[in-house]
Design a protein around this motif. Sequence first.
Motif, PDB file in Angstrom:
ATOM      1  N   GLU A  90       1.261  -7.117  68.495  1.00 13.15           N
ATOM      2  CA  GLU A  90      -0.194  -7.052  68.652  1.00 13.15           C
ATOM      3  C   GLU A  90      -0.806  -8.452  68.636  1.00 13.15           C
ATOM      4  O   GLU A  90      -1.657  -8.784  69.452  1.00 13.15           O
ATOM      5  CB  GLU A  90      -0.797  -6.199  67.531  1.00 13.15           C
ATOM      6  CG  GLU A  90      -2.287  -6.043  67.584  1.00 13.15           C
ATOM      7  CD  GLU A  90      -2.754  -5.018  68.596  1.00 13.15           C
ATOM      8  OE1 GLU A  90      -3.940  -5.087  68.968  1.00 13.15           O
ATOM      9  OE2 GLU A  90      -1.953  -4.167  69.023  1.00 13.15           O
ATOM     10  N   PHE A  91      -0.363  -9.293  67.694  1.00  9.72           N
ATOM     11  CA  PHE A  91      -0.863 -10.672  67.633  1.00  9.72           C
ATOM     12  C   PHE A  91      -0.491 -11.438  68.900  1.00  9.72           C
ATOM     13  O   PHE A  91      -1.276 -12.247  69.391  1.00  9.72           O
ATOM     14  CB  PHE A  91      -0.290 -11.399  66.413  1.00  9.72           C
ATOM     15  CG  PHE A  91      -1.114 -11.241  65.169  1.00  9.72           C
ATOM     16  CD1 PHE A  91      -1.981 -12.228  64.761  1.00  9.72           C
ATOM     17  CD2 PHE A  91      -1.018 -10.090  64.400  1.00  9.72           C
ATOM     18  CE1 PHE A  91      -2.745 -12.095  63.609  1.00  9.72           C
ATOM     19  CE2 PHE A  91      -1.774  -9.936  63.251  1.00  9.72           C
ATOM     20  CZ  PHE A  91      -2.637 -10.937  62.855  1.00  9.72           C
ATOM     21  N   GLU A  97      -4.445 -12.855  75.390  1.00 10.44           N
ATOM     22  CA  GLU A  97      -5.818 -12.620  75.834  1.00 10.44           C
ATOM     23  C   GLU A  97      -6.654 -13.886  75.731  1.00 10.44           C
ATOM     24  O   GLU A  97      -7.501 -14.146  76.580  1.00 10.44           O
ATOM     25  CB  GLU A  97      -6.489 -11.538  74.986  1.00 10.44           C
ATOM     26  CG  GLU A  97      -6.048 -10.146  75.284  1.00 10.44           C
ATOM     27  CD  GLU A  97      -6.678  -9.138  74.326  1.00 10.44           C
ATOM     28  OE1 GLU A  97      -7.377  -9.542  73.370  1.00 10.44           O
ATOM     29  OE2 GLU A  97      -6.448  -7.942  74.536  1.00 10.44           O
ATOM     30  N   ARG A  98      -6.421 -14.645  74.690  1.00 15.80           N
ATOM     31  CA  ARG A  98      -7.186 -15.868  74.456  1.00 15.80           C
ATOM     32  C   ARG A  98      -6.530 -17.090  75.111  1.00 15.80           C
ATOM     33  O   ARG A  98      -6.986 -18.212  74.901  1.00 15.80           O
ATOM     34  CB  ARG A  98      -7.354 -16.092  72.954  1.00 15.80           C
ATOM     35  CG  ARG A  98      -8.263 -15.068  72.290  1.00 15.80           C
ATOM     36  CD  ARG A  98      -8.556 -15.390  70.842  1.00 15.80           C
ATOM     37  NE  ARG A  98      -7.383 -15.532  70.014  1.00 15.80           N
ATOM     38  CZ  ARG A  98      -6.758 -14.545  69.392  1.00 15.80           C
ATOM     39  NH1 ARG A  98      -7.196 -13.321  69.510  1.00 15.80           N
ATOM     40  NH2 ARG A  98      -5.701 -14.773  68.648  1.00 15.80           N
ATOM     41  N   ASN A 153       1.236 -20.782  73.334  1.00 18.99           N
ATOM     42  CA  ASN A 153       2.246 -21.157  72.334  1.00 18.99           C
ATOM     43  C   ASN A 153       2.223 -20.210  71.140  1.00 18.99           C
ATOM     44  O   ASN A 153       3.273 -19.829  70.617  1.00 18.99           O
ATOM     45  CB  ASN A 153       2.064 -22.616  71.879  1.00 18.99           C
ATOM     46  CG  ASN A 153       2.458 -23.591  72.964  1.00 18.99           C
ATOM     47  OD1 ASN A 153       3.310 -23.302  73.797  1.00 18.99           O
ATOM     48  ND2 ASN A 153       1.823 -24.747  72.970  1.00 18.99           N
ATOM     49  N   LYS A 154       1.021 -19.821  70.716  1.00 11.68           N
ATOM     50  CA  LYS A 154       0.917 -18.847  69.633  1.00 11.68           C
ATOM     51  C   LYS A 154       1.509 -17.510  70.069  1.00 11.68           C
ATOM     52  O   LYS A 154       2.188 -16.833  69.289  1.00 11.68           O
ATOM     53  CB  LYS A 154      -0.545 -18.639  69.219  1.00 11.68           C
ATOM     54  CG  LYS A 154      -1.117 -19.756  68.400  1.00 11.68           C
ATOM     55  CD  LYS A 154      -2.545 -19.416  67.985  1.00 11.68           C
ATOM     56  CE  LYS A 154      -3.168 -20.552  67.210  1.00 11.68           C
ATOM     57  NZ  LYS A 154      -4.549 -20.232  66.828  1.00 11.68           N
ATOM     58  N   GLY A 204       8.774 -12.183  77.324  1.00 11.16           N
ATOM     59  CA  GLY A 204       8.959 -12.713  78.678  1.00 11.16           C
ATOM     60  C   GLY A 204       7.645 -13.118  79.312  1.00 11.16           C
ATOM     61  O   GLY A 204       7.544 -14.167  79.960  1.00 11.16           O
ATOM     62  N   ILE A 205       6.615 -12.311  79.113  1.00 12.77           N
ATOM     63  CA  ILE A 205       5.296 -12.634  79.659  1.00 12.77           C
ATOM     64  C   ILE A 205       4.730 -13.873  78.974  1.00 12.77           C
ATOM     65  O   ILE A 205       4.138 -14.738  79.619  1.00 12.77           O
ATOM     66  CB  ILE A 205       4.359 -11.419  79.553  1.00 12.77           C
ATOM     67  CG1 ILE A 205       4.854 -10.331  80.512  1.00 12.77           C
ATOM     68  CG2 ILE A 205       2.913 -11.806  79.852  1.00 12.77           C
ATOM     69  CD1 ILE A 205       4.223  -8.983  80.313  1.00 12.77           C
ATOM     70  N   ALA A 206       4.935 -13.977  77.676  1.00 15.41           N
ATOM     71  CA  ALA A 206       4.468 -15.171  76.960  1.00 15.41           C
ATOM     72  C   ALA A 206       5.206 -16.419  77.459  1.00 15.41           C
ATOM     73  O   ALA A 206       4.590 -17.467  77.677  1.00 15.41           O
ATOM     74  CB  ALA A 206       4.664 -14.990  75.456  1.00 15.41           C
TER      75      ALA A 206
END
Length: 172
Positions: free
Chosen positions: A72-73, A79-80, A84-85, A114-116
Motif C-alpha cells: 500500500e505504501f 502516486e506521488r 525511490n520510496k 517491477g512497476i516501481a
Amino acid sequence: GDVEGAIECWVRYASLCDAAGYRRHALWIESKLTRANIELGRFASALANTERALKRGEELGDDNSVGMYRKEFAARSLERHEFNKAIDWAEGAVDAFRRTGESVNLGSALCGLGIAYASSNRFGEARQALAEAQSLCPDPYEELSERMDVLRGILANPIDAQIYYDHLTAEY
C-alpha cells in the motif's frame, strides 16, 4: 452508507480488541479504517491508519499484513511520484511475502516492485520481477493478470509509461 458512523464504530472496536488482547483482529480493523478514510478522500488519515497497522503487523510478526501494508505504501509513493520510496516499500513487501510462502500475494508484490523499478528506468530489474511473478503464478487470477499486463505495457512502451502509472494507482 454512513461512512462517518462506520469509522467511529471501527475505531471503538479496534480499541476494544486491542485492550482485550486481540491484536490481530485490531490489525484487520485498521484495514477497514484505511478503506473508509480513502472513500472519504481523507488520505492523510488513511496513511496514518496504514502506518499504525504496519507497526502493529511488524510487532506481531504478521508477514502477510506487513506485506500488504508495505505494498500500500509503495502504491501511495508511486502516486506521488516518489519512485525511490516506492522501490523501498515494494522491496519490503516482496521480502515479507517471501516469508509467508504465499505465491499470489508475492506475485502481486513483484508486479508492484517491477512497476516501481520501471518508474526509475530500471527496466532490467522490472523484467526480472515480472518473470518471477509469472513463474510463481503461471495462470494468475484476474486482478494479478491485470497487474502483469500493466507491467508488460510499461516494459513494451516505456515512453507512454505515465498512462500505466495512472492506471496502476487507480486500480492498485
